[in-house]
Design a protein around this motif. Structure first.
Motif, short mmCIF file in Angstrom:
data_model
loop_
_atom_site.label_atom_id
_atom_site.label_comp_id
_atom_site.label_asym_id
_atom_site.label_seq_id
_atom_site.Cartn_x
_atom_site.Cartn_y
_atom_site.Cartn_z
N ASN A 2 -9.22 -8.99 -8.02
CA ASN A 2 -8.75 -8.62 -6.69
C ASN A 2 -9.35 -7.30 -6.19
N ARG A 3 -10.31 -6.76 -6.94
CA ARG A 3 -10.98 -5.54 -6.49
C ARG A 3 -12.16 -5.89 -5.59
N TYR A 4 -12.71 -4.85 -4.93
CA TYR A 4 -13.82 -5.04 -3.99
C TYR A 4 -15.12 -4.49 -4.60
N PRO A 5 -16.29 -4.95 -4.10
CA PRO A 5 -17.57 -4.56 -4.71
C PRO A 5 -17.78 -3.05 -4.85
N HIS A 6 -17.32 -2.26 -3.86
CA HIS A 6 -17.58 -0.82 -3.93
C HIS A 6 -16.85 -0.14 -5.08
N GLU A 7 -15.91 -0.85 -5.69
CA GLU A 7 -15.16 -0.28 -6.81
C GLU A 7 -15.85 -0.49 -8.15
N PHE A 8 -17.05 -1.06 -8.13
CA PHE A 8 -17.78 -1.35 -9.36
C PHE A 8 -19.10 -0.58 -9.40
N SER A 9 -19.62 -0.37 -10.60
CA SER A 9 -20.93 0.25 -10.77
C SER A 9 -22.03 -0.75 -10.42
N GLY A 10 -23.28 -0.27 -10.35
CA GLY A 10 -24.40 -1.15 -10.02
C GLY A 10 -24.55 -2.28 -11.03
N GLY A 11 -24.44 -1.96 -12.32
CA GLY A 11 -24.55 -2.99 -13.34
C GLY A 11 -23.42 -4.00 -13.26
N GLN A 12 -22.21 -3.53 -12.98
CA GLN A 12 -21.08 -4.46 -12.84
C GLN A 12 -21.25 -5.36 -11.62
N ARG A 13 -21.78 -4.80 -10.53
CA ARG A 13 -22.02 -5.64 -9.34
C ARG A 13 -23.06 -6.72 -9.62
N GLN A 14 -24.06 -6.39 -10.43
CA GLN A 14 -25.05 -7.41 -10.76
C GLN A 14 -24.43 -8.50 -11.63
N ARG A 15 -23.50 -8.13 -12.50
CA ARG A 15 -22.78 -9.14 -13.29
C ARG A 15 -21.95 -10.05 -12.39
N ILE A 16 -21.37 -9.47 -11.33
CA ILE A 16 -20.61 -10.27 -10.38
C ILE A 16 -21.53 -11.27 -9.68
N ALA A 17 -22.72 -10.81 -9.29
CA ALA A 17 -23.68 -11.70 -8.64
C ALA A 17 -24.09 -12.84 -9.58
N ILE A 18 -24.25 -12.53 -10.85
CA ILE A 18 -24.61 -13.56 -11.84
C ILE A 18 -23.44 -14.53 -12.02
N ALA A 19 -22.22 -14.00 -12.04
CA ALA A 19 -21.05 -14.87 -12.16
C ALA A 19 -20.95 -15.82 -10.98
N ARG A 20 -21.27 -15.35 -9.78
CA ARG A 20 -21.23 -16.20 -8.59
C ARG A 20 -22.19 -17.37 -8.74
N ALA A 21 -23.35 -17.13 -9.36
CA ALA A 21 -24.30 -18.22 -9.58
C ALA A 21 -23.84 -19.14 -10.72
N MET A 22 -23.32 -18.55 -11.79
CA MET A 22 -23.01 -19.33 -12.99
C MET A 22 -21.77 -20.21 -12.84
N ILE A 23 -20.87 -19.87 -11.92
CA ILE A 23 -19.62 -20.63 -11.78
C ILE A 23 -19.89 -22.06 -11.36
N LEU A 24 -21.07 -22.30 -10.77
CA LEU A 24 -21.43 -23.65 -10.31
C LEU A 24 -22.15 -24.46 -11.38
N LYS A 25 -22.33 -23.88 -12.56
CA LYS A 25 -23.01 -24.56 -13.68
C LYS A 25 -24.40 -25.07 -13.27
N PRO A 26 -25.27 -24.17 -12.82
CA PRO A 26 -26.60 -24.60 -12.35
C PRO A 26 -27.51 -24.98 -13.51
N LYS A 27 -28.62 -25.62 -13.16
CA LYS A 27 -29.66 -25.93 -14.15
C LYS A 27 -30.87 -25.01 -13.98
#
Length: 543
Positions: free
Chosen positions: A427-452
């Protein structure tokens, strides 16, 4: 007493910091960014200040220059040749800034005024400190542009910042900093946004100018490979304090502090093994060509097209990582968007055997969940108005509309946990995270769809080395666990080497060379590739 020596007879420092503190007033109280720093910078030396983001290295020098944000406050002492700088008015500081002490900032495009030519901006610096006529100032500007290696200075003097390349803009910033022959040059992450070959050129230029002009250089960076090549001494900062300082060679050979050892060990390591030869083919692209129309000039003249990608082909198997490398403008990011059908292109594209080149947006939609993209700048690609849970589950709203809000929320927690983040942060917002944590969030957004297939476009370029190594390990683990195919786009050959088993080298839209990673690094055929590798390893360009 000579101003170059102190009462003991030793050479007096150009800059002496004693008990320097920097704090910021925030809504949550006072933030102590720098906690009582003691440093001496000697004449003619290159002194590196290193540490991760948030260590206080840049704020230390901003305090010296009197450039802290409005809510910032500096205390203690910062003495230039015995003259105290802390507490001076802006007018008093201007006697030193730009004349005796100059600073090069990280991103020249945001530091240069887009409305004024390069020549005019350098002219303002000279006019502020020297009584020279217009012709003499112009001659000095041309001399400076020549000194920093800008080609055709007589033409470039009247160019605007957007008309120069990234490396040329950084050279223009150096020319501006050197305009009044300063005693001390502060270079704040001067190469972070530049290609590896341009990085090498800029740092070699600064080293040459330091030697020729006899000035001291403070190099602020998070890249320890640069420090090992260019610095005489180094101070390692962590959380506002210096944890280790000394001769650069000694610190690299025998670091005394655990944090220094961690930074030195943070380089992405290892090499990826290729997938089995019979691994299923995920993507085949043949003759990909991308043309951009050029704007027509007055009365409709001109126009034409610019070829950004020129007939490039690739084949990607399950579990494989293809690294695409090249300098800015090489076409590597355009190629990445083209193979995902996010960019109009000519040529054939097959995804798992299905021809997708001619599919329209509606026909492509079912395939989108299997082909994902992670961008370079997670802060720019994550909506500041959405919570992390909303961001991570954006794709589920489109591709799994049958899921309830509660189920999406649960899956967001799972996706965050998979990339090493606490699910309770949903429930937190992007500005509350470090740069590395934000990149992990971006990766999670891609991975949640189980891409190939995942295209990663410069996903580590803006991150500290230690965070880069963590993201590389994360991507490796996700690839192993899900048998993913990656296209990894980067100008950082160290990261590419650690993550890719096959490398494609691009220049001016064309494929220069490709091959297995060990072959590219150990026995490249093309001169351009050899020069890229040499620059990445800190070696002289190959003949």
């Amino acid at each position: 007493m000579d101003r170059q020596t102190n009462e003991t007879g030793a050479a007096a420092p150009v800059l002496a910091l004693r008990g320097l503190k920097v704090s910021f007033a925030t809504e949550d109280g006072t933030l102590e960014a720098v906690k009582g720093l003691d440093l001496d910078i000697a004449r003619g030396e290159t002194f590196a200040v290193v540490g991760e983001s948030g260590s206080g290295k840049s704020q230390t020098m901003m305090a010296v220059m009197g450039l802290l944000a409005g809510n910032g406050r500096a205390s203690g002492s910062a003495a230039y040749r015995g003259a105290e700088l802390i507490g001076l008015s802006p007018a008093a500081l201007n006697r030193f800034r730009g004349a005796k002490i100059a600073m090069i900032f990280q991103e020249p495009m945001t530091s240069l005024d887009p409305l004024y030519t390069i020549g005019r901006q350098i002219d303002e610096v000279i006019a502020a400190h020297r009584r020279l006529g217009r012709k003499a100032r112009r001659a000095r500007i041309l001399e400076l542009l020549t000194l920093v290696g800008i080609p055709d200075p007589a033409r470039r003097i009247d160019a605007y910042p957007h008309e120069l390349s990234g490396g040329q803009r950084q050279r223009a910033m150096i020319a501006m900093a050197l305009a009044n022959e300063p005693d001390l040059l502060i270079a704040d992450e001067p190469t972070t946004a530049l290609d590896v070959t341009v990085q090498a050129q800029i740092l070699a230029l600064i080293a040459d100018l330091r030697q020729r002009l006899g000035m001291a250089v403070i190099l602020i960076t998070h890249d320890l490979s640069l420090v090992s090549r260019y610095a005489d001494r180094v101070a390692v900062m962590r959380r506002g304090e210096v944890v280790e300082t000394g001769e650069a060679a000694r610190v690299f050979a025998a670091p005394r502090h655990d944090y220094t050892r961690m930074l030195l060990a943070a380089e992405p390591k290892g090499e990826k093994a290729p997938p089995p030869p019979d691994a299923p083919m995920v993507l085949e692209a043949e003759g990909i060509t991308v043309d951009y129309p050029l704007r027509k000039g007055f009365l409709g003249r001109g126009g034409g097209t610019f070829r950004a990608v020129d007939g490039v082909s690739l084949r990607l198997r399950r579990g494989q990582t293809i690294g695409i490398v090249g300098e800015s403008g090489s076409g590597k990011s355009t190629l990445g968007r083209a193979i995902l059908k996010l960019q109009p292109a000519a040529g054939a594209i097959r995804f798992e055997g299905q021809e997708i080149s001619g599919l329209d947006r509606a026909a492509l939609r079912p395939l989108r969940r299997e082909m994902q993209l992670v961008f370079q700048d997670p802060y720019g690609s994550l909506s500041p108005r959405l919570t992390v849970a909303e961001i991570v589950t954006e794709g589920l709203r489109i591709h799994a509309p049958e899921l309830s809000a509660a189920e999406r929320f649960r899956r967001a927690g799972e996706a965050l946990a998979e990339v090493g983040l606490d699910p309770s942060t949903r429930n937190r917002y992007p500005h509350e995270f470090s740069g590395g944590q934000r990149q992990r969030i971006a990766i999670a957004r891609a991975m949640i769809l189980k891409p190939k297939l995942v295209v990663l476009d410069e996903p580590t370029s803006a991150l500290d080395r230690s965070v880069q190594a963590q993201i590389v390990e994360l991507l490796r683990r996700l690839q192993r666990e899900h048998d993913l195919a990656y296209v990894f786009i980067s100008h950082d050959l160290g990261v590419v080497r650690a993550l890719s088993d096959h490398i494609m080298v691009m220049k001016d839209g064309k494929l220069v060379e490709e091959g297995a990673t060990p072959q590219i690094f150990g026995d490249a055929r093309a001169d351009y590739t050899r020069n890229l590798v040499a620059a990445a390893l800190g070696e002289a360009p190959k003949d």
